[in-house]
Design a protein around this motif. Structure first.
Motif, PDB file in Angstrom:
ATOM      1  N   MET A 132       0.830  -1.201   0.000  1.00 64.47           N
ATOM      2  CA  MET A 132       0.000   0.000   0.000  1.00 64.47           C
ATOM      3  C   MET A 132       0.866   1.253   0.000  1.00 64.47           C
ATOM      4  SD  MET A 132      -3.088  -0.909   2.640  1.00 64.47           S
ATOM      5  CE  MET A 132      -4.464  -1.947   2.158  1.00 64.47           C
ATOM      6  N   LYS A 133       1.989   1.205   0.740  1.00 69.17           N
ATOM      7  CA  LYS A 133       2.892   2.361   0.746  1.00 69.17           C
ATOM      8  C   LYS A 133       3.502   2.580  -0.630  1.00 69.17           C
ATOM      9  CE  LYS A 133       4.074   1.970   5.651  1.00 69.17           C
ATOM     10  NZ  LYS A 133       5.114   1.582   6.641  1.00 69.17           N
ATOM     11  N   GLN A 134       3.791   1.491  -1.330  1.00 71.62           N
ATOM     12  CA  GLN A 134       4.293   1.631  -2.697  1.00 71.62           C
ATOM     13  C   GLN A 134       3.254   2.334  -3.569  1.00 71.62           C
ATOM     14  OE1 GLN A 134       7.245   1.248  -3.650  1.00 71.62           O
ATOM     15  NE2 GLN A 134       8.209  -0.660  -3.027  1.00 71.62           N
ATOM     16  N   ARG A 135       2.009   1.944  -3.439  1.00 72.31           N
ATOM     17  CA  ARG A 135       0.944   2.570  -4.232  1.00 72.31           C
ATOM     18  C   ARG A 135       0.777   4.043  -3.864  1.00 72.31           C
ATOM     19  NH1 ARG A 135      -3.169  -1.059  -6.601  1.00 72.31           N
ATOM     20  NH2 ARG A 135      -2.444  -3.214  -6.465  1.00 72.31           N
ATOM     21  N   LEU A 136       0.875   4.345  -2.561  1.00 72.21           N
ATOM     22  CA  LEU A 136       0.762   5.737  -2.120  1.00 72.21           C
ATOM     23  C   LEU A 136       1.933   6.563  -2.671  1.00 72.21           C
ATOM     24  CD1 LEU A 136      -0.682   7.899  -0.467  1.00 72.21           C
ATOM     25  CD2 LEU A 136       0.599   7.114   1.547  1.00 72.21           C
ATOM     26  N   GLY A 137       3.112   5.968  -2.676  1.00 67.34           N
ATOM     27  CA  GLY A 137       4.266   6.658  -3.247  1.00 67.34           C
ATOM     28  C   GLY A 137       4.068   6.957  -4.723  1.00 67.34           C
ATOM     29  N   ILE A 138       3.494   6.014  -5.455  1.00 68.60           N
ATOM     30  CA  ILE A 138       3.210   6.230  -6.883  1.00 68.60           C
ATOM     31  C   ILE A 138       2.225   7.386  -7.041  1.00 68.60           C
ATOM     32  CG2 ILE A 138       2.126   5.241  -8.933  1.00 68.60           C
ATOM     33  CD1 ILE A 138       4.862   4.105  -8.458  1.00 68.60           C
ATOM     34  N   ALA A 139       1.191   7.411  -6.209  1.00 69.83           N
ATOM     35  CA  ALA A 139       0.216   8.499  -6.280  1.00 69.83           C
ATOM     36  C   ALA A 139       0.894   9.841  -6.034  1.00 69.83           C
ATOM     37  CB  ALA A 139      -0.900   8.279  -5.266  1.00 69.83           C
ATOM     38  N   ALA A 140       1.790   9.898  -5.051  1.00 77.01           N
ATOM     39  CA  ALA A 140       2.503  11.138  -4.762  1.00 77.01           C
ATOM     40  C   ALA A 140       3.383  11.546  -5.937  1.00 77.01           C
ATOM     41  CB  ALA A 140       3.340  10.969  -3.495  1.00 77.01           C
ATOM     42  N   ALA A 141       4.031  10.573  -6.565  1.00 79.60           N
ATOM     43  CA  ALA A 141       4.903  10.869  -7.707  1.00 79.60           C
ATOM     44  C   ALA A 141       4.114  11.414  -8.888  1.00 79.60           C
ATOM     45  CB  ALA A 141       5.663   9.612  -8.116  1.00 79.60           C
ATOM     46  N   LEU A 142       2.853  11.008  -9.014  1.00 85.66           N
ATOM     47  CA  LEU A 142       2.031  11.420 -10.155  1.00 85.66           C
ATOM     48  C   LEU A 142       1.243  12.709  -9.914  1.00 85.66           C
ATOM     49  CD1 LEU A 142       0.619   7.941 -11.238  1.00 85.66           C
ATOM     50  CD2 LEU A 142       2.269   9.336 -12.497  1.00 85.66           C
ATOM     51  N   LEU A 143       1.345  13.278  -8.705  1.00 88.04           N
ATOM     52  CA  LEU A 143       0.519  14.438  -8.352  1.00 88.04           C
ATOM     53  C   LEU A 143       0.646  15.578  -9.360  1.00 88.04           C
ATOM     54  CD1 LEU A 143       0.659  15.057  -4.497  1.00 88.04           C
ATOM     55  CD2 LEU A 143      -1.391  14.864  -5.924  1.00 88.04           C
ATOM     56  N   GLY A 144       1.867  15.892  -9.751  1.00 84.63           N
ATOM     57  CA  GLY A 144       2.089  17.012 -10.659  1.00 84.63           C
ATOM     58  C   GLY A 144       1.943  16.660 -12.126  1.00 84.63           C
ATOM     59  N   ASP A 145       1.461  15.447 -12.420  1.00 82.63           N
ATOM     60  CA  ASP A 145       1.322  14.970 -13.802  1.00 82.63           C
ATOM     61  C   ASP A 145       2.639  15.119 -14.555  1.00 82.63           C
ATOM     62  OD1 ASP A 145      -0.005  13.803 -15.921  1.00 82.63           O
ATOM     63  OD2 ASP A 145      -0.812  15.702 -16.670  1.00 82.63           O
ATOM     64  N   PRO A 146       3.736  14.580 -13.992  1.00 85.72           N
ATOM     65  CA  PRO A 146       5.067  14.819 -14.562  1.00 85.72           C
ATOM     66  C   PRO A 146       5.312  14.019 -15.841  1.00 85.72           C
ATOM     67  CG  PRO A 146       5.234  13.252 -12.779  1.00 85.72           C
ATOM     68  CD  PRO A 146       3.793  13.709 -12.804  1.00 85.72           C
ATOM     69  N   GLY A 147       6.271  14.507 -16.618  1.00 89.73           N
ATOM     70  CA  GLY A 147       6.667  13.811 -17.831  1.00 89.73           C
ATOM     71  C   GLY A 147       7.700  12.739 -17.582  1.00 89.73           C
ATOM     72  N   THR A 148       8.271  12.709 -16.374  1.00 92.52           N
ATOM     73  CA  THR A 148       9.314  11.739 -16.037  1.00 92.52           C
ATOM     74  C   THR A 148       9.004  11.095 -14.690  1.00 92.52           C
ATOM     75  OG1 THR A 148      11.029  12.937 -17.253  1.00 92.52           O
ATOM     76  CG2 THR A 148      11.780  11.471 -15.502  1.00 92.52           C
ATOM     77  N   LEU A 149       9.135   9.773 -14.624  1.00 90.98           N
ATOM     78  CA  LEU A 149       8.952   9.019 -13.386  1.00 90.98           C
ATOM     79  C   LEU A 149      10.229   8.256 -13.077  1.00 90.98           C
ATOM     80  CD1 LEU A 149       6.211   9.051 -11.838  1.00 90.98           C
ATOM     81  CD2 LEU A 149       5.934   9.546 -14.289  1.00 90.98           C
ATOM     82  N   ILE A 150      10.660   8.315 -11.810  1.00 89.60           N
ATOM     83  CA  ILE A 150      11.874   7.643 -11.368  1.00 89.60           C
ATOM     84  C   ILE A 150      11.505   6.785 -10.168  1.00 89.60           C
ATOM     85  CG2 ILE A 150      14.215   8.000 -10.469  1.00 89.60           C
ATOM     86  CD1 ILE A 150      13.959  10.847 -11.886  1.00 89.60           C
ATOM     87  N   LEU A 151      11.582   5.466 -10.331  1.00 91.15           N
ATOM     88  CA  LEU A 151      11.048   4.544  -9.334  1.00 91.15           C
ATOM     89  C   LEU A 151      12.099   3.510  -8.948  1.00 91.15           C
ATOM     90  CD1 LEU A 151       7.627   3.917 -11.120  1.00 91.15           C
ATOM     91  CD2 LEU A 151       8.159   5.693  -9.450  1.00 91.15           C
ATOM     92  N   ASP A 152      12.398   3.438  -7.656  1.00 92.30           N
ATOM     93  CA  ASP A 152      13.404   2.519  -7.144  1.00 92.30           C
ATOM     94  C   ASP A 152      12.702   1.312  -6.523  1.00 92.30           C
ATOM     95  OD1 ASP A 152      15.841   1.476  -6.428  1.00 92.30           O
ATOM     96  OD2 ASP A 152      16.260   2.931  -4.851  1.00 92.30           O
ATOM     97  N   GLU A 153      12.808   0.172  -7.164  1.00 89.49           N
ATOM     98  CA  GLU A 153      12.210  -1.081  -6.688  1.00 89.49           C
ATOM     99  C   GLU A 153      10.713  -0.924  -6.373  1.00 89.49           C
ATOM    100  OE1 GLU A 153      13.734  -3.936  -6.611  1.00 89.49           O
ATOM    101  OE2 GLU A 153      15.850  -3.391  -6.759  1.00 89.49           O
ATOM    102  N   PRO A 154       9.903  -0.476  -7.326  1.00 92.51           N
ATOM    103  CA  PRO A 154       8.496  -0.183  -7.018  1.00 92.51           C
ATOM    104  C   PRO A 154       7.624  -1.404  -6.776  1.00 92.51           C
ATOM    105  CG  PRO A 154       8.875   0.047  -9.367  1.00 92.51           C
ATOM    106  CD  PRO A 154      10.223  -0.181  -8.735  1.00 92.51           C
TER     107      PRO A 154
END
Length: 233
Positions: A132-154
């Protein structure tokens, strides 16, 4: 696009990243793999500006992330899903980040639904499972609708359904034209998810190739073991 140019990071007598150059392109999932201690996390931290390089540079869309006017709209990252504010609720955490970035609050609820956490929105982070924390982290990463995602062991902590959901999400984000850089130790999963793979060891580039270019009958695991074995021979 992410680019590292002769990127180097030294911690006193230890060189964590050593003259590393590679490109992660828009519209692709770039797998970032290597043994434990190979410098993957150190590299990612420098890309997002959490650590300063000893030498070289890391850029996103042609400049360091700190040089962009609205960094949240340029890149989102999940580098350690465990390091979330334990006392906040899932919804509260996202709304706090949204307020800090001038992002409409409604996006927090939309992303909680997208990552499958609507039912856990009022639970404190400390009560969430690692998945669930991984999913919450993904949601936080997507908040600004960024063009780049950087994910360490998602996919750490995700059950099989969660791993499939993550794979489909990363493929969709790349199909939208975003740059996705993702590290993992799961070679079979990376072979299904990534377009290209960058392999590092002891902080140095060992090789990079497209998944489609693997020889018939050769798995990513085979190619990875061969590269890392040759680097220590």
């Amino acid at each position: 696009m992410i680019e590292t140019i002769r990127l180097t990071k030294r911690h006193r007598a230890v060189t964590a990243v050593d003259d590393l150059s590679f490109v992660a392109a828009d519209g692709e999932v770039t797998g970032f793999v290597g043994p434990n201690g190979s410098g993957k996390t150190s590299t990612m931290r420098m890309i997002v500006g959490l650590d300063r390089p000893t030498g070289g540079a890391a850029t996103i869309d042609g400049r360091p992330l700190s040089g962009h006017r609205v960094p949240q709209s340029v890149a989102g990252a999940v580098l350690d899903a465990q390091r979330l504010p334990a006392g906040m609720t899932a919804r509260g955490h996202l709304r706090w980040l949204a307020a800090a970035g001038g992002i409409p609050q409604r996006r927090s609820d939309l992303l909680l639904e997208e990552v499958g956490l609507s039912g856990a929105a009022s639970r404190r982070v400390s009560a969430l499972s690692l998945g669930m924390k991984q999913r919450l982290g993904i949601a936080a990463a997507l908040l600004g609708d960024p063009g780049t995602l950087i994910l360490d062991e998602p996919v750490n902590g995700l059950d099989p359904d969660g791993v499939r959901w993550m794979r489909q999400l990363l493929r969709r984000l790349a199909a939208e034209g975003r740059c996705v850089l993702v590290s993992s130790h799961l070679m079979a999963e990376m072979q299904q998810t990534a377009d290209r793979v960058v392999v590092i060891g002891a902080g140095r580039l060992l090789g990079e190739f497209a998944i489609a270019d693997l020889a018939a009958g050769t798995s990513l695991e085979d190619a990875y073991v061969d590269l890392t074995a040759r680097s220590t021979a």
